[in-house]
Design a protein around this motif. Structure first.
Motif, PDB file in Angstrom:
ATOM      1  N   TRP A 109     -32.485 -27.981  -0.824  1.00 35.09           N
ATOM      2  CA  TRP A 109     -32.528 -27.354  -2.958  1.00 35.09           C
ATOM      3  C   TRP A 109     -32.196 -26.188  -3.408  1.00 35.09           C
ATOM      4  CZ3 TRP A 109     -34.894 -30.567  -6.205  1.00 35.09           C
ATOM      5  CH2 TRP A 109     -36.056 -31.954  -5.824  1.00 35.09           C
ATOM      6  N   GLY A 110     -32.095 -25.869  -4.027  1.00 33.99           N
ATOM      7  CA  GLY A 110     -31.498 -24.735  -4.487  1.00 33.99           C
ATOM      8  C   GLY A 110     -33.490 -23.700  -5.649  1.00 33.99           C
ATOM      9  N   GLN A 111     -32.848 -22.465  -5.925  1.00 38.24           N
ATOM     10  CA  GLN A 111     -33.650 -22.140  -6.054  1.00 38.24           C
ATOM     11  C   GLN A 111     -34.249 -22.622  -8.013  1.00 38.24           C
ATOM     12  OE1 GLN A 111     -30.407 -20.589  -6.244  1.00 38.24           O
ATOM     13  NE2 GLN A 111     -30.787 -19.919  -8.354  1.00 38.24           N
ATOM     14  N   GLY A 112     -33.505 -22.467  -8.504  1.00 40.99           N
ATOM     15  CA  GLY A 112     -33.850 -23.671  -9.563  1.00 40.99           C
ATOM     16  C   GLY A 112     -32.849 -22.167 -10.626  1.00 40.99           C
ATOM     17  N   THR A 113     -32.824 -22.530 -12.143  1.00 40.02           N
ATOM     18  CA  THR A 113     -32.661 -21.833 -12.988  1.00 40.02           C
ATOM     19  C   THR A 113     -33.007 -22.720 -14.018  1.00 40.02           C
ATOM     20  OG1 THR A 113     -30.163 -21.571 -14.362  1.00 40.02           O
ATOM     21  CG2 THR A 113     -30.429 -23.186 -13.309  1.00 40.02           C
ATOM     22  N   GLN A 114     -33.366 -21.275 -15.381  1.00 43.30           N
ATOM     23  CA  GLN A 114     -33.933 -21.669 -15.934  1.00 43.30           C
ATOM     24  C   GLN A 114     -33.403 -21.971 -17.378  1.00 43.30           C
ATOM     25  OE1 GLN A 114     -37.812 -21.402 -17.384  1.00 43.30           O
ATOM     26  NE2 GLN A 114     -36.762 -22.164 -18.938  1.00 43.30           N
TER      27      GLN A 114
END
Length: 119
Positions: A109-114
Motif C-alpha cells: 500500500w502507498g501512503q495515500g494522497t488527498q
C-alpha cells in the motif's frame, strides 16, 4: 524493499480533473493487479478501480465513465485519471499493488494522497 508512492492529489473545483500516479520502486519482478482505493472521513475504505497485469479494468459504479485507470508496465507506474470530479469524490486515495519481488508475492500500500473537491 518495495515502495508505492502516490502523487497528483490536490484541491479542485467540482467538474474539474486530476490525475493520480502510483509509482512502484524496489527489486520488483512483476506487478500483478493494482487498485486504487479511497477513504472519506467517517467512511470505510472502498475500492475505486483496479487493473490487471493484462490491462483488464473494473470500476465502482459511482466513478464509471468519469475515472480511468491505466498502467505503464515498463515504468511500474499506474495512473488514475479523474474527470468530472464531485464533492463526494473527496477522500484520501490509496494505491494497492500485488507485487512479486525477490521471489515473494506480497500486497503493498502507498501512503495515500488527498483529493479535495469543492462545490
Amino acid at each position: 524493499q518495495v515502495q508505492l508512492v502516490e502523487s497528483g492529489g490536490g484541491l479542485v473545483q467540482a467538474g474539474g480533473s486530476l490525475r493520480l500516479s502510483c509509482a512502484a520502486s524496489g527489486s520488483i519482478s512483476r506487478i500483478n493487479r493494482v487498485a486504487w482505493h479511497r477513504q472519506a472521513p467517517g467512511k470505510q475504505r472502498e475500492l475505486v478501480a483496479a487493473i490487471t497485469s493484462g490491462g483488464s479494468t473494473n470500476y465502482v459504479d459511482s466513478v464509471k465513465g468519469r475515472f480511468t485507470i491505466s498502467r505503464d508496465n515498463a515504468k511500474n507506474v499506474v495512473f488514475l485519471e479523474m474527470n468530472s470530479l464531485q464533492p463526494e469524490d473527496t477522500a484520501v486515495y490509496y494505491c494497492n499493488a500485488a507485487v512479486m519481488a525477490s521471489g515473494w508475492g506480497k500486497d503493498y500500500w502507498g501512503q495515500g494522497t488527498q483529493v479535495t473537491v469543492s462545490s
